[in-house]
Scaffold this motif. Sequence first.
Motif, PDB file in Angstrom:
ATOM      1  N   TRP A  35      -3.273   8.105  -7.031  1.00  0.00           N
ATOM      2  CA  TRP A  35      -1.948   7.491  -7.077  1.00  0.00           C
ATOM      3  C   TRP A  35      -1.977   6.006  -6.765  1.00  0.00           C
ATOM      4  CZ3 TRP A  35       2.825  10.701  -5.230  1.00  0.00           C
ATOM      5  CH2 TRP A  35       2.929  11.846  -6.024  1.00  0.00           C
ATOM      6  N   PHE A  36      -2.763   5.630  -5.768  1.00  0.00           N
ATOM      7  CA  PHE A  36      -2.744   4.238  -5.312  1.00  0.00           C
ATOM      8  C   PHE A  36      -3.954   3.442  -5.788  1.00  0.00           C
ATOM      9  CE2 PHE A  36      -0.278   6.719  -2.240  1.00  0.00           C
ATOM     10  CZ  PHE A  36       0.947   6.060  -2.345  1.00  0.00           C
ATOM     11  N   GLY A  37      -4.931   4.126  -6.359  1.00  0.00           N
ATOM     12  CA  GLY A  37      -6.069   3.435  -6.948  1.00  0.00           C
ATOM     13  C   GLY A  37      -6.901   2.632  -5.961  1.00  0.00           C
ATOM     14  N   ASN A  38      -6.917   3.030  -4.694  1.00  0.00           N
ATOM     15  CA  ASN A  38      -7.779   2.325  -3.736  1.00  0.00           C
ATOM     16  C   ASN A  38      -8.971   3.195  -3.369  1.00  0.00           C
ATOM     17  OD1 ASN A  38      -7.118   4.065  -1.523  1.00  0.00           O
ATOM     18  ND2 ASN A  38      -5.202   2.977  -1.270  1.00  0.00           N
ATOM     19  N   ALA A  39      -9.843   2.657  -2.564  1.00  0.00           N
ATOM     20  CA  ALA A  39     -11.117   3.313  -2.271  1.00  0.00           C
ATOM     21  C   ALA A  39     -11.181   3.812  -0.830  1.00  0.00           C
ATOM     22  CB  ALA A  39     -12.268   2.350  -2.552  1.00  0.00           C
ATOM     23  N   VAL A  40     -10.075   4.311  -0.297  1.00  0.00           N
ATOM     24  CA  VAL A  40     -10.015   4.811   1.070  1.00  0.00           C
ATOM     25  C   VAL A  40     -10.517   3.729   2.028  1.00  0.00           C
ATOM     26  CG1 VAL A  40     -10.496   6.809   2.553  1.00  0.00           C
ATOM     27  CG2 VAL A  40     -10.539   7.081   0.100  1.00  0.00           C
ATOM     28  N   GLY A  41      -9.943   2.541   1.887  1.00  0.00           N
ATOM     29  CA  GLY A  41     -10.321   1.417   2.727  1.00  0.00           C
ATOM     30  C   GLY A  41      -9.462   1.318   3.967  1.00  0.00           C
ATOM     31  N   GLU A  42      -9.421   0.113   4.540  1.00  0.00           N
ATOM     32  CA  GLU A  42      -8.730  -0.099   5.815  1.00  0.00           C
ATOM     33  C   GLU A  42      -7.226   0.132   5.720  1.00  0.00           C
ATOM     34  OE1 GLU A  42      -9.841  -0.687   8.842  1.00  0.00           O
ATOM     35  OE2 GLU A  42     -11.934  -0.568   8.225  1.00  0.00           O
ATOM     36  N   TRP A  43      -6.628  -0.100   4.554  1.00  0.00           N
ATOM     37  CA  TRP A  43      -5.186   0.033   4.420  1.00  0.00           C
ATOM     38  C   TRP A  43      -4.818   1.190   3.492  1.00  0.00           C
ATOM     39  CZ3 TRP A  43      -2.971  -2.372   8.166  1.00  0.00           C
ATOM     40  CH2 TRP A  43      -3.549  -3.543   8.685  1.00  0.00           C
ATOM     41  N   SER A  44      -5.629   2.223   3.523  1.00  0.00           N
ATOM     42  CA  SER A  44      -5.385   3.401   2.703  1.00  0.00           C
ATOM     43  C   SER A  44      -4.488   4.387   3.440  1.00  0.00           C
ATOM     44  CB  SER A  44      -6.718   4.071   2.359  1.00  0.00           C
ATOM     45  OG  SER A  44      -7.360   4.492   3.555  1.00  0.00           O
ATOM     46  N   LEU A  45      -4.019   5.398   2.718  1.00  0.00           N
ATOM     47  CA  LEU A  45      -3.227   6.456   3.345  1.00  0.00           C
ATOM     48  C   LEU A  45      -4.042   7.175   4.419  1.00  0.00           C
ATOM     49  CD1 LEU A  45      -1.216   8.297   0.534  1.00  0.00           C
ATOM     50  CD2 LEU A  45      -0.293   7.107   2.524  1.00  0.00           C
ATOM     51  N   VAL A  46      -5.321   7.379   4.145  1.00  0.00           N
ATOM     52  CA  VAL A  46      -6.178   8.069   5.113  1.00  0.00           C
ATOM     53  C   VAL A  46      -6.236   7.286   6.425  1.00  0.00           C
ATOM     54  CG1 VAL A  46      -8.550   8.769   5.616  1.00  0.00           C
ATOM     55  CG2 VAL A  46      -7.549   9.273   3.385  1.00  0.00           C
ATOM     56  N   GLU A  47      -6.485   5.983   6.337  1.00  0.00           N
ATOM     57  CA  GLU A  47      -6.587   5.148   7.543  1.00  0.00           C
ATOM     58  C   GLU A  47      -5.245   5.051   8.262  1.00  0.00           C
ATOM     59  OE1 GLU A  47      -8.655   3.344   9.337  1.00  0.00           O
ATOM     60  OE2 GLU A  47     -10.553   3.523   8.280  1.00  0.00           O
ATOM     61  N   LEU A  48      -4.179   4.825   7.519  1.00  0.00           N
ATOM     62  CA  LEU A  48      -2.861   4.697   8.152  1.00  0.00           C
ATOM     63  C   LEU A  48      -2.431   6.002   8.812  1.00  0.00           C
ATOM     64  CD1 LEU A  48      -1.039   2.580   5.403  1.00  0.00           C
ATOM     65  CD2 LEU A  48      -1.869   1.790   7.632  1.00  0.00           C
ATOM     66  N   THR A  49      -2.794   7.120   8.209  1.00  0.00           N
ATOM     67  CA  THR A  49      -2.461   8.412   8.813  1.00  0.00           C
ATOM     68  C   THR A  49      -3.252   8.632  10.096  1.00  0.00           C
ATOM     69  OG1 THR A  49      -1.987   9.313   6.617  1.00  0.00           O
ATOM     70  CG2 THR A  49      -2.289  10.892   8.402  1.00  0.00           C
ATOM     71  N   GLN A  50      -4.505   8.193  10.117  1.00  0.00           N
ATOM     72  CA  GLN A  50      -5.277   8.255  11.355  1.00  0.00           C
ATOM     73  C   GLN A  50      -4.539   7.536  12.482  1.00  0.00           C
ATOM     74  OE1 GLN A  50      -9.180   6.635  10.748  1.00  0.00           O
ATOM     75  NE2 GLN A  50      -9.741   8.094   9.155  1.00  0.00           N
ATOM     76  N   GLU A  51      -4.083   6.327  12.191  1.00  0.00           N
ATOM     77  CA  GLU A  51      -3.391   5.536  13.217  1.00  0.00           C
ATOM     78  C   GLU A  51      -2.064   6.170  13.593  1.00  0.00           C
ATOM     79  OE1 GLU A  51      -3.435   1.996  10.969  1.00  0.00           O
ATOM     80  OE2 GLU A  51      -5.610   1.754  11.193  1.00  0.00           O
ATOM     81  N   GLY A  52      -1.364   6.750  12.603  1.00  0.00           N
ATOM     82  CA  GLY A  52      -0.111   7.429  12.909  1.00  0.00           C
ATOM     83  C   GLY A  52      -0.310   8.647  13.788  1.00  0.00           C
ATOM     84  N   PHE A  53      -1.363   9.431  13.517  1.00  0.00           N
ATOM     85  CA  PHE A  53      -1.655  10.611  14.336  1.00  0.00           C
ATOM     86  C   PHE A  53      -2.032  10.197  15.758  1.00  0.00           C
ATOM     87  CE2 PHE A  53      -2.856  13.921  10.858  1.00  0.00           C
ATOM     88  CZ  PHE A  53      -1.561  13.845  10.375  1.00  0.00           C
ATOM     89  N   LEU A  54      -2.791   9.105  15.876  1.00  0.00           N
ATOM     90  CA  LEU A  54      -3.144   8.612  17.210  1.00  0.00           C
ATOM     91  C   LEU A  54      -1.892   8.166  17.962  1.00  0.00           C
ATOM     92  CD1 LEU A  54      -6.441   6.525  17.038  1.00  0.00           C
ATOM     93  CD2 LEU A  54      -5.903   8.398  18.591  1.00  0.00           C
ATOM     94  N   ALA A  55      -1.003   7.444  17.280  1.00  0.00           N
ATOM     95  CA  ALA A  55       0.227   6.983  17.929  1.00  0.00           C
ATOM     96  C   ALA A  55       1.065   8.164  18.400  1.00  0.00           C
ATOM     97  CB  ALA A  55       1.026   6.102  16.967  1.00  0.00           C
ATOM     98  N   ALA A  56       1.114   9.237  17.593  1.00  0.00           N
ATOM     99  CA  ALA A  56       1.880  10.424  17.990  1.00  0.00           C
ATOM    100  C   ALA A  56       1.231  11.115  19.190  1.00  0.00           C
ATOM    101  CB  ALA A  56       1.975  11.387  16.810  1.00  0.00           C
ATOM    102  N   SER A  57      -0.097  11.134  19.258  1.00  0.00           N
ATOM    103  CA  SER A  57      -0.786  11.721  20.418  1.00  0.00           C
ATOM    104  C   SER A  57      -0.518  10.908  21.678  1.00  0.00           C
ATOM    105  CB  SER A  57      -2.295  11.793  20.147  1.00  0.00           C
ATOM    106  OG  SER A  57      -2.572  12.610  19.026  1.00  0.00           O
ATOM    107  N   ILE A  58      -0.497   9.582  21.530  1.00  0.00           N
ATOM    108  CA  ILE A  58      -0.166   8.716  22.673  1.00  0.00           C
ATOM    109  C   ILE A  58       1.240   9.028  23.170  1.00  0.00           C
ATOM    110  CG2 ILE A  58       0.282   6.323  23.355  1.00  0.00           C
ATOM    111  CD1 ILE A  58      -1.871   5.529  21.251  1.00  0.00           C
ATOM    112  N   ALA A  59       2.190   9.127  22.236  1.00  0.00           N
ATOM    113  CA  ALA A  59       3.582   9.404  22.608  1.00  0.00           C
ATOM    114  C   ALA A  59       3.709  10.765  23.288  1.00  0.00           C
ATOM    115  CB  ALA A  59       4.471   9.342  21.370  1.00  0.00           C
ATOM    116  N   ALA A  60       2.935  11.754  22.827  1.00  0.00           N
ATOM    117  CA  ALA A  60       3.009  13.090  23.413  1.00  0.00           C
ATOM    118  C   ALA A  60       2.574  13.073  24.875  1.00  0.00           C
ATOM    119  CB  ALA A  60       2.140  14.065  22.611  1.00  0.00           C
ATOM    120  N   PHE A  61       1.428  12.469  25.158  1.00  0.00           N
ATOM    121  CA  PHE A  61       0.950  12.461  26.545  1.00  0.00           C
ATOM    122  C   PHE A  61       1.774  11.524  27.422  1.00  0.00           C
ATOM    123  CE2 PHE A  61      -2.885  14.456  24.765  1.00  0.00           C
ATOM    124  CZ  PHE A  61      -3.038  15.479  25.691  1.00  0.00           C
ATOM    125  N   ALA A  62       2.354  10.473  26.839  1.00  0.00           N
ATOM    126  CA  ALA A  62       3.264   9.630  27.609  1.00  0.00           C
ATOM    127  C   ALA A  62       4.502  10.439  28.020  1.00  0.00           C
ATOM    128  CB  ALA A  62       3.667   8.415  26.786  1.00  0.00           C
TER     129      ALA A  62
END
Length: 221
Positions: A35-62
């Motif tokens: 869909w996005f024609g990128n190579a799973v780089g720094e600003w890919s859905l995969v990378e952004l989802t990693q950061e989103g999941f980490l942010a949600a884990s931080i919020a949970a333990f906070a």
Amino acid sequence: MKDNLRLLLSHLGRTFLFGLMMAVPPLLAWLDIHWFGNAVGEWSLVELTQEGFLAASIAAFARLAMRRADDRPFAVLATALFACMFLREMDEALDLIAHGFWKYPVAVLVAGALAWASRDWRMAVQGLVRFLASRAGTVMTIGLVLLLFYSRLIGMTSLWTGLLGEQYIRVFKNTIEETTELLGYTFILAASVGYVAQRVREPSAARRGSQDTQPLQRHPL
């Protein structure tokens, strides 16, 4: 018979949820590529989802630190750990400030969290042991092992150059490594949210004690 059926349905439900968790990384990689024609780089859905999941884990333990005094030292340490991991994932953005800048806020977070939790280290250890003894603790361990060990080993350049030789293309290695990292973060998020939801619902030890010692009220005849 009903108990057996309930256990079977519960197991099937957990298996279905684990199947969904396993499907997240390849699905997002597929979307990145087709869909996005990128190579799973720094600003890919995969990378952004990693950061989103980490942010949600931080919020949970906070949230756990705010809601449960008996879990607070452990929850502060867990929040700091995932915050450090989040900053490490954001290293490319933080490099705009200075190369390797992520190390400085991480050092401050680690020192602050350790100093704060050390005021009641026994409670911190009790909270950690309670978490590790739970089902969520097992899921978290799987996620951390996937993230910190397996993804690093499967992402070794020497492994892929030895396998592919002159046909080696870095994007293949990156895709395998990043999707494995995302799978680890998926397990981490599931463990964080599940455990915090369970602990927030449970009455605290102090509240249970006050309920147990409360005198029985006499009902009028």
